[in-house]
Design a protein around this motif. Sequence first.
Motif, PDB file in Angstrom:
ATOM      1  N   ALA A  35     -14.897  33.758 -10.779  1.00 14.82           N
ATOM      2  CA  ALA A  35     -16.328  33.938 -11.061  1.00 14.82           C
ATOM      3  C   ALA A  35     -16.972  34.837 -10.017  1.00 14.82           C
ATOM      4  O   ALA A  35     -17.742  35.756 -10.354  1.00 14.82           O
ATOM      5  CB  ALA A  35     -17.023  32.577 -11.092  1.00 14.82           C
ATOM      6  N   LEU A  36     -16.676  34.587  -8.750  1.00 20.46           N
ATOM      7  CA  LEU A  36     -17.265  35.394  -7.683  1.00 20.46           C
ATOM      8  C   LEU A  36     -16.759  36.838  -7.711  1.00 20.46           C
ATOM      9  O   LEU A  36     -17.488  37.756  -7.344  1.00 20.46           O
ATOM     10  CB  LEU A  36     -16.977  34.755  -6.323  1.00 20.46           C
ATOM     11  CG  LEU A  36     -17.752  33.466  -6.057  1.00 20.46           C
ATOM     12  CD1 LEU A  36     -17.162  32.730  -4.853  1.00 20.46           C
ATOM     13  CD2 LEU A  36     -19.229  33.749  -5.856  1.00 20.46           C
ATOM     14  N   ALA A  37     -15.530  37.043  -8.153  1.00 22.34           N
ATOM     15  CA  ALA A  37     -14.986  38.399  -8.256  1.00 22.34           C
ATOM     16  C   ALA A  37     -15.598  39.146  -9.442  1.00 22.34           C
ATOM     17  O   ALA A  37     -15.930  40.327  -9.337  1.00 22.34           O
ATOM     18  CB  ALA A  37     -13.464  38.349  -8.393  1.00 22.34           C
ATOM     19  N   GLU A  38     -15.773  38.443 -10.568  1.00 20.60           N
ATOM     20  CA  GLU A  38     -16.245  39.094 -11.790  1.00 20.60           C
ATOM     21  C   GLU A  38     -17.759  39.256 -11.823  1.00 20.60           C
ATOM     22  O   GLU A  38     -18.259  40.263 -12.314  1.00 20.60           O
ATOM     23  CB  GLU A  38     -15.769  38.279 -13.007  1.00 20.60           C
ATOM     24  CG  GLU A  38     -15.951  38.970 -14.341  1.00 20.60           C
ATOM     25  CD  GLU A  38     -17.315  38.758 -14.961  1.00 20.60           C
ATOM     26  OE1 GLU A  38     -17.799  39.673 -15.663  1.00 20.60           O
ATOM     27  OE2 GLU A  38     -17.922  37.686 -14.750  1.00 20.60           O
ATOM     28  N   SER A  39     -18.497  38.282 -11.329  1.00 18.57           N
ATOM     29  CA  SER A  39     -19.968  38.291 -11.418  1.00 18.57           C
ATOM     30  C   SER A  39     -20.606  37.904 -10.084  1.00 18.57           C
ATOM     31  O   SER A  39     -21.362  36.941 -10.008  1.00 18.57           O
ATOM     32  CB  SER A  39     -20.433  37.314 -12.502  1.00 18.57           C
ATOM     33  OG  SER A  39     -19.930  37.635 -13.759  1.00 18.57           O
ATOM     34  N   MET A  79     -16.608  27.235 -16.053  1.00 19.95           N
ATOM     35  CA  MET A  79     -16.934  26.087 -15.211  1.00 19.95           C
ATOM     36  C   MET A  79     -18.438  25.881 -15.205  1.00 19.95           C
ATOM     37  O   MET A  79     -19.216  26.800 -15.484  1.00 19.95           O
ATOM     38  CB  MET A  79     -16.457  26.307 -13.778  1.00 19.95           C
ATOM     39  CG  MET A  79     -17.197  27.414 -13.086  1.00 19.95           C
ATOM     40  SD  MET A  79     -16.680  27.575 -11.375  1.00 19.95           S
ATOM     41  CE  MET A  79     -17.772  28.900 -10.893  1.00 19.95           C
ATOM     42  N   ALA A  80     -18.833  24.664 -14.890  1.00 18.54           N
ATOM     43  CA  ALA A  80     -20.245  24.321 -14.675  1.00 18.54           C
ATOM     44  C   ALA A  80     -20.279  22.977 -13.977  1.00 18.54           C
ATOM     45  O   ALA A  80     -19.392  22.143 -14.155  1.00 18.54           O
ATOM     46  CB  ALA A  80     -21.013  24.246 -15.988  1.00 18.54           C
ATOM     47  N   GLY A  81     -21.320  22.781 -13.197  1.00 14.45           N
ATOM     48  CA  GLY A  81     -21.507  21.504 -12.534  1.00 14.45           C
ATOM     49  C   GLY A  81     -22.886  20.958 -12.838  1.00 14.45           C
ATOM     50  O   GLY A  81     -23.792  21.703 -13.210  1.00 14.45           O
ATOM     51  N   VAL A  82     -23.030  19.650 -12.714  1.00  9.69           N
ATOM     52  CA  VAL A  82     -24.334  19.013 -12.878  1.00  9.69           C
ATOM     53  C   VAL A  82     -24.535  18.114 -11.665  1.00  9.69           C
ATOM     54  O   VAL A  82     -23.648  17.349 -11.295  1.00  9.69           O
ATOM     55  CB  VAL A  82     -24.450  18.254 -14.226  1.00  9.69           C
ATOM     56  CG1 VAL A  82     -23.434  17.150 -14.351  1.00  9.69           C
ATOM     57  CG2 VAL A  82     -25.846  17.742 -14.455  1.00  9.69           C
ATOM     58  N   TYR A  83     -25.694  18.279 -11.029  1.00 12.15           N
ATOM     59  CA  TYR A  83     -25.943  17.614  -9.759  1.00 12.15           C
ATOM     60  C   TYR A  83     -27.355  17.063  -9.716  1.00 12.15           C
ATOM     61  O   TYR A  83     -28.278  17.641 -10.304  1.00 12.15           O
ATOM     62  CB  TYR A  83     -25.765  18.607  -8.595  1.00 12.15           C
ATOM     63  CG  TYR A  83     -24.427  19.268  -8.613  1.00 12.15           C
ATOM     64  CD1 TYR A  83     -23.318  18.624  -8.091  1.00 12.15           C
ATOM     65  CD2 TYR A  83     -24.261  20.525  -9.175  1.00 12.15           C
ATOM     66  CE1 TYR A  83     -22.068  19.219  -8.121  1.00 12.15           C
ATOM     67  CE2 TYR A  83     -23.014  21.127  -9.205  1.00 12.15           C
ATOM     68  CZ  TYR A  83     -21.929  20.473  -8.682  1.00 12.15           C
ATOM     69  OH  TYR A  83     -20.693  21.066  -8.720  1.00 12.15           O
ATOM     70  N   MET A  92     -25.513  23.765 -12.449  1.00 15.11           N
ATOM     71  CA  MET A  92     -25.293  24.805 -11.440  1.00 15.11           C
ATOM     72  C   MET A  92     -23.885  25.376 -11.577  1.00 15.11           C
ATOM     73  O   MET A  92     -22.980  24.703 -12.051  1.00 15.11           O
ATOM     74  CB  MET A  92     -25.490  24.227 -10.038  1.00 15.11           C
ATOM     75  CG  MET A  92     -26.891  23.673  -9.837  1.00 15.11           C
ATOM     76  SD  MET A  92     -27.211  23.120  -8.182  1.00 15.11           S
ATOM     77  CE  MET A  92     -27.209  24.674  -7.320  1.00 15.11           C
ATOM     78  N   GLY A  93     -23.738  26.617 -11.127  1.00 12.09           N
ATOM     79  CA  GLY A  93     -22.413  27.228 -11.068  1.00 12.09           C
ATOM     80  C   GLY A  93     -21.807  27.551 -12.418  1.00 12.09           C
ATOM     81  O   GLY A  93     -20.588  27.656 -12.523  1.00 12.09           O
TER      82      GLY A  93
END
Length: 175
Positions: A35-39, A79-83, A92-93
């Motif tokens: 994710a960090l590499a692509e976006s 991926m995704a997170g919920v916090y 998030m994420g």
Amino acid sequence: MKPPAAPAEDQRDVVLLTRVEPDDWQRLRAVRLAALAESPEMFGSNLAKEQAFDEAEWRRRAARPATFLASRDGVDVGMAGVYEFDGEWFVMGMWLAPAARGTGVVEALVHACESTAQAAGAATLALGVMEDNPRGRRAYVRLGYHYTGEREHVRDGRDELFMAKTLPPSAPSSS
């Protein structure tokens, strides 16, 4: 005479979700770094910083309340997170591999995050989306999120728009 059987569902159309546990740290790391590499412009971190994280840091991240990995045909594609922060719940994420965009993966991830927040008693779920991400904005509107009017100016001069959705009350447990 019986009608012909319906063809088996194409397994490539099935989105499998995994709620990340500490032992899933390598999968989480691989998807996050992709994710960090692509976006890179969509996240508040950078590839070099997170490549330097050790196993203990990735295991700590994998132990967070709820992070989900989405896979199709055995390949992790999102991926995704919920916090919860100070009594409010946030997605998030969120990230999808380019080939997975528009294929139902975002819906699966958002629904998993909503279910987690709802089960914890959350009345609303919020998220941020970059103003220059029209595809993401359309997806969240389609999924019932509305703009709150709040925005945050981020490091590179872009704006993150905030959206929220009212969740139905959690069903009482039947035990």
